[in-house]
Design a protein around this motif. Structure first.
Motif, mmCIF file in Angstrom:
data_model
loop_
_atom_site.group_PDB
_atom_site.id
_atom_site.type_symbol
_atom_site.label_atom_id
_atom_site.label_comp_id
_atom_site.label_asym_id
_atom_site.label_seq_id
_atom_site.Cartn_x
_atom_site.Cartn_y
_atom_site.Cartn_z
ATOM 1 N N LYS A 259 0.842 -1.199 0.000
ATOM 2 C CA LYS A 259 0.000 0.000 0.000
ATOM 3 C C LYS A 259 0.874 1.244 0.000
ATOM 4 O O LYS A 259 0.629 2.191 -0.733
ATOM 5 C CB LYS A 259 -0.859 -0.022 1.269
ATOM 6 C CG LYS A 259 -2.000 0.984 1.308
ATOM 7 C CD LYS A 259 -2.793 0.689 2.582
ATOM 8 C CE LYS A 259 -3.831 1.739 2.882
ATOM 9 N NZ LYS A 259 -4.424 1.451 4.209
ATOM 10 N N TRP A 260 1.883 1.219 0.876
ATOM 11 C CA TRP A 260 2.808 2.342 0.908
ATOM 12 C C TRP A 260 4.189 1.857 1.313
ATOM 13 O O TRP A 260 4.346 0.765 1.862
ATOM 14 C CB TRP A 260 2.353 3.473 1.820
ATOM 15 C CG TRP A 260 1.890 3.063 3.201
ATOM 16 C CD1 TRP A 260 0.609 2.934 3.616
ATOM 17 C CD2 TRP A 260 2.715 2.757 4.330
ATOM 18 N NE1 TRP A 260 0.553 2.556 4.929
ATOM 19 C CE2 TRP A 260 1.831 2.447 5.385
ATOM 20 C CE3 TRP A 260 4.084 2.723 4.553
ATOM 21 C CZ2 TRP A 260 2.283 2.093 6.653
ATOM 22 C CZ3 TRP A 260 4.535 2.367 5.816
ATOM 23 C CH2 TRP A 260 3.642 2.056 6.854
ATOM 24 N N ALA A 261 5.205 2.670 1.014
ATOM 25 C CA ALA A 261 6.574 2.317 1.385
ATOM 26 C C ALA A 261 7.286 3.567 1.864
ATOM 27 O O ALA A 261 7.139 4.643 1.269
ATOM 28 C CB ALA A 261 7.305 1.717 0.207
ATOM 29 N N ILE A 262 8.019 3.440 2.966
ATOM 30 C CA ILE A 262 8.790 4.570 3.481
ATOM 31 C C ILE A 262 10.262 4.177 3.439
ATOM 32 O O ILE A 262 10.687 3.301 4.181
ATOM 33 C CB ILE A 262 8.403 4.911 4.926
ATOM 34 C CG1 ILE A 262 6.896 5.169 5.041
ATOM 35 C CG2 ILE A 262 9.201 6.099 5.424
ATOM 36 C CD1 ILE A 262 6.410 5.241 6.470
ATOM 37 N N PRO A 263 11.057 4.791 2.569
ATOM 38 C CA PRO A 263 12.487 4.481 2.551
ATOM 39 C C PRO A 263 13.172 5.236 3.676
ATOM 40 O O PRO A 263 12.800 6.379 3.983
ATOM 41 C CB PRO A 263 12.932 5.010 1.198
ATOM 42 C CG PRO A 263 11.998 6.147 0.932
ATOM 43 C CD PRO A 263 10.699 5.837 1.596
ATOM 44 N N ILE A 264 14.136 4.615 4.347
ATOM 45 C CA ILE A 264 14.919 5.372 5.310
ATOM 46 C C ILE A 264 16.396 5.111 5.080
ATOM 47 O O ILE A 264 16.805 4.032 4.674
ATOM 48 C CB ILE A 264 14.545 5.070 6.779
ATOM 49 C CG1 ILE A 264 14.699 3.586 7.089
ATOM 50 C CG2 ILE A 264 13.141 5.533 7.109
ATOM 51 C CD1 ILE A 264 14.589 3.285 8.564
ATOM 52 N N SER A 265 17.157 6.148 5.334
ATOM 53 C CA SER A 265 18.590 6.058 5.130
ATOM 54 C C SER A 265 19.270 6.587 6.385
ATOM 55 O O SER A 265 19.037 7.714 6.797
ATOM 56 C CB SER A 265 18.971 6.899 3.916
ATOM 57 O OG SER A 265 20.372 6.996 3.841
ATOM 58 N N LEU A 266 20.076 5.739 7.017
ATOM 59 C CA LEU A 266 20.704 6.123 8.279
ATOM 60 C C LEU A 266 22.210 6.222 8.109
ATOM 61 O O LEU A 266 22.750 5.888 7.068
ATOM 62 C CB LEU A 266 20.377 5.077 9.359
ATOM 63 C CG LEU A 266 18.894 4.914 9.676
ATOM 64 C CD1 LEU A 266 18.664 3.671 10.502
ATOM 65 C CD2 LEU A 266 18.368 6.146 10.395
ATOM 66 N N GLY A 267 22.886 6.647 9.112
ATOM 67 C CA GLY A 267 24.339 6.644 9.062
ATOM 68 C C GLY A 267 24.961 7.983 9.408
ATOM 69 O O GLY A 267 26.163 8.081 9.615
ATOM 70 N N ASP A 268 24.152 9.028 9.500
ATOM 71 C CA ASP A 268 24.716 10.333 9.850
ATOM 72 C C ASP A 268 24.070 10.846 11.115
ATOM 73 O O ASP A 268 22.990 10.421 11.513
ATOM 74 C CB ASP A 268 24.476 11.326 8.704
ATOM 75 C CG ASP A 268 25.255 10.916 7.477
ATOM 76 O OD1 ASP A 268 26.486 10.924 7.548
ATOM 77 O OD2 ASP A 268 24.607 10.534 6.479
ATOM 78 N N THR A 269 24.757 11.775 11.752
ATOM 79 C CA THR A 269 24.206 12.362 12.965
ATOM 80 C C THR A 269 24.366 13.863 12.935
ATOM 81 O O THR A 269 25.155 14.415 12.166
ATOM 82 C CB THR A 269 24.936 11.847 14.234
ATOM 83 O OG1 THR A 269 26.329 12.115 14.065
ATOM 84 C CG2 THR A 269 24.734 10.377 14.446
ATOM 85 N N HIS A 270 23.587 14.494 13.810
ATOM 86 C CA HIS A 270 23.783 15.917 14.024
ATOM 87 C C HIS A 270 23.849 16.138 15.530
ATOM 88 O O HIS A 270 22.847 15.972 16.233
ATOM 89 C CB HIS A 270 22.632 16.725 13.423
ATOM 90 C CG HIS A 270 22.695 18.161 13.814
ATOM 91 N ND1 HIS A 270 23.690 18.986 13.367
ATOM 92 C CD2 HIS A 270 21.917 18.906 14.638
ATOM 93 C CE1 HIS A 270 23.523 20.190 13.886
ATOM 94 N NE2 HIS A 270 22.448 20.164 14.665
#
Lengths: 264, 333
Positions: free
Chosen positions: B5-16
């Motif tokens: 129905k839906w897809a949420i891509p996430i990309s991790l690896g950085d911080t602030h």
């Protein structure tokens, strides 16, 4: 909490009605024997003992000789093995334990030697305590005052304890003499027909003892109560209507005198 | 896939500054649910429009004092201290999310294109920091993700049309030969976790039961030792006409009162501590503890404790009953 304990009012009313009118004899004891549960020989053996209405009786005897046991028979806490104990024309041995408790609440005031008061109650609450257990005495308290608190203050005032500073104080801060007078006020609350004192003055000094006796006599006369005053102080005897020694009425002698009070 | 129905891509690896930076798209805002099926909402500003926009969680905004329009420099890797700052590619805060009580509060959200942008810069500078997955992904057609998205994706949340498809989809993805993928059903993973935590919970309950038992014993001992001193009190009450049953009731009532007071105090302290600890736990651990009315189970436990208090009271009650029968009006010291 105490108010909630005041159950079985009907039972009590039934007991109150059993006493017939115009009984000039308040206490009538005949041929009574009493055994502590584990004993084979009787502690008490009393042929005859009477107290008339309004009479002030001095009962002399050394401590530990069965005096307290005898008084608890009169109060209906203990039950005689044989014979009859009749208070105001009611035979206590025909009553159940609960009936005797109700009867005591209705008709008998008790003063102990010392530590008469419940430390967690105020002076006035201590004095009105009998009215929590007896509808009969509550009703009689209303005859003099519009509520039991006013009646308690009235009696306390008569016993020279009416001052606000005393009424507000915790009972543990009262002097022994004051405590005994508060106890006297409690026993007089609701004008019971019989007042039983078990060595009430032995913890008092002579001055306090005199004033305690004076006030107690005065109030007993006013309410028409009979008084049984047990004490080992023989010198008080002349002030009473009649004085007897415990040996005169109890046929039991000897070693049992010293041991029985220790038996549970 | 038709079941999705839906897809949420996430990309991790950085911080602030120690806060996680998460690359995603507007599907995140549209579809992500938390708590009791609540959607995210923006407290201020709007969802990012381009690769320079960033949407920050409530906690981030509060802790770092950011507002809409603040500029953010993202660092590579996790942790507070990083030596690689993507200062060539700053972001501008476009919106602040309302507090959710979830890790979302502690996250900086940027677009996938933004992540791509900063890493392109890294890749240019240091070619060995190259993401092997990125190449594979760039060849796949993730139609649900829309066009022009970055390939450096860590994971994708999938929402299905129907619950029944969940196992089929999981198997399809796990058997997918085109690239190494593994599909995880969060509910199942959480259930497995709860199974482990459940044992701990049970042993804690057993410990609590023993604590209650010790407490009850202590109360009984306290009442028992006071009885000897209180025989005088009982004699006075008997003298004014109290029955042995009254005296029994008084002692049992006392035990019940102590128990009820203890339970009330315990519940009050529990809620008080939670109320005090809630913000602390939230800011240090990111756990949001909700204060609710006690559950049926807890109420049953509380009632059982009160009843146990009354039952314990019967023991000294019976003894004082025997005393008062034996003592009568005689004051024994």
């Amino acid at each position: 909490m105490l108010a909630s304990l005041n159950t079985g009012a009907q039972l009590r009313a039934a007991v109150s009605n059993t006493n017939s009118q115009d009984h000039s004899t308040t206490v009538d004891v005949s041929n009574v024997q009493f055994f502590w549960s584990k004993e084979t020989s009787p502690t008490l053996d009393i042929r005859s003992f009477t107290v008339e209405q309004g009479e002030k009786l001095f009962l002399e005897g050394p401590s530990g000789c069965g005096k307290s046991t005898f008084l608890s028979l009169l109060g209906g806490v203990n039950k005689a093995a044989t014979g009859t104990v009749s208070i105001l024309g009611n035979q206590l041995e025909n009553m159940s334990g609960a009936e005797r408790d109700s009867f005591r609440a209705d008709h008998i005031g008790v003063i102990f030697q010392m530590f008469n008061l419940l430390s967690y109650l105020s002076v006035i609450e201590n004095v009105t305590l009998p009215c929590m257990f007896s509808e009969h005495r509550r009703q009689r308290a209303f005859e003099n005052s519009e509520d039991i608190k006013t009646e308690a203050i009235r009696i306390l005032t008569r016993l020279e304890l009416g001052g606000l500073s005393i009424l507000k104080r915790p009972v543990t801060e009262l002097s022994v003499g004051q405590q005994q007078r508060v106890a006297a006020a409690r026993s007089l609350m609701g004008r019971p027909e019989l007042i039983i004192c078990d060595e009430p003055t032995s913890s008092l000094d002579p001055v306090n003892r005199e004033s305690f006796l004076n006030l107690l006599f005065e109030e007993c006369d006013k309410s028409g109560s009979s008084l049984i005053f047990a004490s080992h102080e023989a010198l008080l005897a002349p002030r009473f209507d009649r004085a007897i020694t415990f040996e005169e009425i109890n046929a039991i002698r000897g070693t049992s005198c010293t041991t029985n009070s220790e038996v549970q | 896939m038709p079941q999705v129905k839906w897809a949420i891509p996430i990309s991790l690896g950085d911080t602030h500054k120690g806060y996680q930076v998460l690359g995603t798209n507007e599907n995140y805002y549209k579809h992500l649910q938390f708590g009791s099926k609540q959607h995210l909402s923006l407290e201020r500003g709007h969802w990012f429009q381009d690769e320079h926009g960033a949407v920050i969680g409530a906690e981030v905004a509060k802790a770092l004092g950011y507002s809409v329009g603040s500029s953010i420099v993202v660092s590579h890797g996790s942790g507070d201290i990083s030596f690689i700052h993507h200062d060539q590619h700053p972001f501008v805060v476009s919106g602040i999310l309302a507090r959710t009580g979830t890790p979302v509060d502690r996250t900086v959200h940027v677009s996938l294109a933004g992540i791509d942008g900063i890493h392109a810069e890294i890749n240019m500078r240091e070619s060995h920091l190259h993401d092997p997955l990125a190449d594979h992904l760039s060849h796949d057609d993730h139609t649900e993700l829309g066009e022009g998205e970055s390939p450096s994706i860590s994971a994708i949340f999938l929402g299905l049309q129907s619950r029944r498809d969940v196992l089929t989809v999981q198997r399809t993805l796990n058997n997918y030969q085109g690239e190494p993928l593994s599909a995880v059903i969060p509910a199942v993973a959480l259930q497995e976790l709860w199974k482990i935590v459940g044992t701990v919970e049970k042993s804690l309950l057993a410990i609590s039961a023993f604590v209650v038992l010790v407490g009850l014993t202590g109360m009984m001992v306290a009442i028992m030792t006071s009885l000897q001193e209180r025989r005088r009190e009982m004699a006075i009450l008997r003298a004014v006409g109290a029955r042995p049953a009254h005296i029994f009731a008084m002692i049992v009532g006392e035990a019940a009162f102590v128990m009820a007071a203890g339970v009330t105090l315990g519940v009050a302290v529990f809620y008080g501590l939670l109320l005090l600890a809630q913000p602390v736990i939230n800011s240090y651990l990111g756990l949001f503890i909700t204060l609710g009315t006690p559950s049926i189970n807890e109420i049953v436990v509380i009632l059982i404790m009160c009843l146990a208090g009354v039952a314990i009271g019967f023991i000294p009650g019976y003894r004082i009953y025997r005393y008062s029968l034996a003592d009568g009006m005689t004051v024994r010291v």
